[in-house]
Design a protein around this motif. Structure first.
Motif, PDB file in Angstrom:
ATOM      1  N   ASP A 240       2.818  -3.127 -10.022  1.00  0.00           N
ATOM      2  CA  ASP A 240       2.463  -3.383  -8.629  1.00  0.00           C
ATOM      3  C   ASP A 240       3.595  -4.207  -8.010  1.00  0.00           C
ATOM      4  O   ASP A 240       3.931  -5.285  -8.512  1.00  0.00           O
ATOM      5  CB  ASP A 240       1.149  -4.159  -8.568  1.00  0.00           C
TER       6      ASP A 240
ATOM      7  N   SER B 247      -6.154  -5.238  -6.022  1.00  0.00           N
ATOM      8  CA  SER B 247      -6.357  -4.237  -4.974  1.00  0.00           C
ATOM      9  C   SER B 247      -7.599  -4.542  -4.141  1.00  0.00           C
ATOM     10  O   SER B 247      -7.628  -4.263  -2.933  1.00  0.00           O
ATOM     11  CB  SER B 247      -6.468  -2.837  -5.591  1.00  0.00           C
TER      12      SER B 247
ATOM     13  N   ARG C 149      -4.790  -1.643  -1.609  1.00  0.00           N
ATOM     14  CA  ARG C 149      -3.944  -0.877  -2.536  1.00  0.00           C
ATOM     15  C   ARG C 149      -2.501  -0.892  -2.075  1.00  0.00           C
ATOM     16  O   ARG C 149      -2.208  -0.805  -0.884  1.00  0.00           O
ATOM     17  CB  ARG C 149      -4.450   0.570  -2.655  1.00  0.00           C
ATOM     18  N   SER C 150      -1.612  -1.010  -3.029  1.00  0.00           N
ATOM     19  CA  SER C 150      -0.187  -1.043  -2.709  1.00  0.00           C
ATOM     20  C   SER C 150       0.376   0.362  -2.599  1.00  0.00           C
ATOM     21  O   SER C 150       0.073   1.215  -3.419  1.00  0.00           O
ATOM     22  CB  SER C 150       0.586  -1.813  -3.788  1.00  0.00           C
TER      23      SER C 150
END
Length: 256
Positions: free
Chosen positions: A142, A246, A251-252
């Motif tokens: 992430d 998240s 969410r990335s």
């Protein structure tokens, strides 16, 4: 929503410490088996680098100020070549601290209140209230946690050592054998740009670098290296003690 990035300064400060070690020309070369008492300062430095690059894991302890406007920080990390780590970082000057655990593809960070307030200024206090006394858990890739992921990787540390060990500015001096705790060590010292760098190298067994001190020109820092080849603790926070990043930040979608 990509959310803020957590923990970029620990990685940057670790890199600065490593470059202070390696850019000084204190380490570099190939190891041999001669008695360290009869080696020159450069030969001892050479053996020390080889031993460090051969380690599968180690404990890294750093504290102090690198000067040139840096903020005093401290790190306590056990890390290995598989990217596992366990430890803590304190950003100093009431900027916050955090516990860090990485195992496999997952990473956990448990910031304190100061960390949330200062490192995540947009909504940090709200995030702190949501997470409470839990770790934020995310995937190691992430991008919001990637700086911490790099901090936890011994391969990254060793690559910095390998890539930056060719500067031989200044004269390298060998000191008299002394003790560091229970260990017998030989100090190797170099003056560079008004800064004195002293590397204490184990005088028995493998010539591991055990301590680096950086003094002068505004710097006053210590790096300790220990527990070579000891495993990183395998314990990870339980699901009940974890909060998914998240769910906290969204969410990335950004690349690492």
């Amino acid at each position: 929503m990509t959310g803020p990035h957590l923990g970029t300064r620990p990685a940057a400060w670790t890199a600065a410490i490593v470059l202070s070690v390696t850019g000084s020309g204190l380490v570099g070369g190939v190891a041999h088996a001669e008695d360290i008492d009869h080696l020159t300062a450069q030969q001892i430095a050479d053996r020390s680098r080889d031993a460090l690059l051969g380690a599968q894991s180690l404990h890294l302890s750093t504290s102090g100020d690198l000067g040139k406007g840096s903020t005093p920080m401290s790190l306590e990390l056990t890390l290995d070549r598989d990217g596992n780590c366990n430890g803590s970082v304190d950003l100093g000057d009431s900027q916050g601290s955090a516990l860090i655990v990485k195992r496999g593809d997952d990473i956990w960070i448990k910031p304190d209140a100061d960390f949330w307030e200062n490192q995540v200024p947009n909504g940090g206090s709200a995030f702190a209230a949501i997470v409470g006394d839990r770790y934020v858990k995310g995937a190691a890739d992430d991008p919001r946690l990637s700086a911490l992921t790099r901090t936890c990787d011994l391969n990254t540390f060793q690559k910095l050592v390998s890539d930056n060990a060719n500067d031989d500015t200044g004269t390298l001096n060998k000191g008299a054998k002394t003790t560091l705790g229970k260990a017998s060590v030989i100090p190797v010292t170099r003056m560079r740009d008004g800064t004195i760098l002293t590397l204490d190298v184990a005088a028995t067994g493998k010539p591991y670098p055990l301590r680096l001190t950086i003094e002068g020109n505004g710097a006053d820092a210590v790096v300790g290296l220990s527990d070579f080849d000891d495993p990183v603790p395998r314990t990870t926070p339980s699901p009940a003690d974890s909060f998914d990043v998240s769910a906290l930040l969204g969410r990335s979608t950004s690349p690492v």
